[in-house]
Design an enzyme around this catalytic site. Structure first.
Site, mmCIF file in Angstrom:
data_model
loop_
_atom_site.group_PDB
_atom_site.id
_atom_site.type_symbol
_atom_site.label_atom_id
_atom_site.label_comp_id
_atom_site.label_asym_id
_atom_site.label_seq_id
_atom_site.Cartn_x
_atom_site.Cartn_y
_atom_site.Cartn_z
ATOM 1 N N ILE A 7 0.857 -1.182 0.000
ATOM 2 C CA ILE A 7 0.000 0.000 0.000
ATOM 3 C C ILE A 7 0.893 1.231 0.000
ATOM 4 O O ILE A 7 1.532 1.557 1.001
ATOM 5 C CB ILE A 7 -0.934 0.017 1.224
ATOM 6 N N ASP A 109 8.022 -0.086 3.280
ATOM 7 C CA ASP A 109 8.459 -0.440 1.926
ATOM 8 C C ASP A 109 9.978 -0.395 1.810
ATOM 9 O O ASP A 109 10.587 -1.215 1.107
ATOM 10 C CB ASP A 109 7.804 0.470 0.892
#
Length: 258
Positions: A7, A109
């Site tokens: 996301i 991430d």
């Protein structure tokens, strides 16, 4: 079979991993938080189109840098596949082979990028991620995240020009033929795309200098292939590197925590 969900600020990227390869990668724009049913419908549709039964998903791993979306996506995945997804964050970092610097601050991430780079190369490496932000994540051969540099991404820079000026158009991200722009589009491409080419080369050179030259570079992210002239700087250009890291994190976390 593993489902990974990344996301990000611009997109939600979903990968289906089986038989030692990414069989499917889907992408949808990140939107203001939708109810879990919205994400369930989207996941059902993708799997149906790929002729994949829900029961084929044995593990799910979620990385999110958009807190407003995390809970609803997690609930959707849990209910749809009757499992508890691994959510990347400080609670799982002790199980990783990577030493995360400032775990409460660093984006999940970027942790995934570091995990994937360590597993693939096992040496000093800087991961250049061409996304909403352009990030440089450097990890040592011993698994320590040495540091991160962040600047606005290519699209972010161009959209900022477009949004904050009255007469400048939004332009495609393409390398122009010359640094001497002869019209507005070419002028923006010369300034932004060529400017980012120099920025990336310069940052990699600085990072290598601080590590006495012992550092490879790898590119990832949705725009990793946008500036082909940079590819000589990288040992690999791997758009799926972040998904690889998210998947690996799911493997490192003990099953009883899933």
């Amino acid at each position: 079979m593993v489902l990974t969900i990344d996301i990000g600020n611009s997109d939600i990227v979903v990968g289906y991993y089986a038989n030692q390869a990414w069989q499917h990668v889907w992408r949808v724009p990140s939107r203001p938080a939708q109810p879990p049913a919205f994400y369930q419908r989207q996941l059902r549709m993708w799997l149906l189109e790929a002729d994949l039964p829900l029961s084929s998903i044995r593990r799910a791993v979620i990385s999110s840098v958009v807190p407003a979306l995390t809970a609803n996506v997690r609930e959707a995945v849990g209910e749809l596949f009757a499992l508890s997804p691994v959510v990347v964050g400080p609670s799982v970092y002790p199980y990783l082979p990577v030493e995360v610097v400032r775990p409460q601050e660093v984006g999940t991430d970027l942790v995934a990028n570091a995990v994937a780079a360590l597993a693939r190369y096992n040496r000093n490496c800087v991961v250049v991620d061409f996304g909403t932000a352009l990030t440089f994540t450097t990890i040592s051969a011993t698994g320590k995240m040495l540091g991160i540099a962040i600047t606005p991404g290519l699209k972010t820079a161009i959209r900022s020009l477009f949004a904050n000026t009255a007469q400048l158009p939004e332009v495609p991200i393409e390398m122009p033929p010359s640094a001497l722009g002869t019209n507005t589009v070419l002028a923006i491409q010369a300034g932004v795309v060529m400017g980012y080419e120099s920025l990336v080369r310069g940052m990699i050179a600085r990072i290598r200098a601080e590590l006495n030259g012992d550092c490879i570079a790898v590119a990832t992210g949705g725009l990793a292939q946008a500036i082909p002239s940079l590819h000589t700087e990288f040992v690999d250009v791997l758009p799926s590197l972040t998904l690889d890291g998210i998947r690996l994190i799911g493997e490192y976390v003990p099953a009883e925590l899933n």
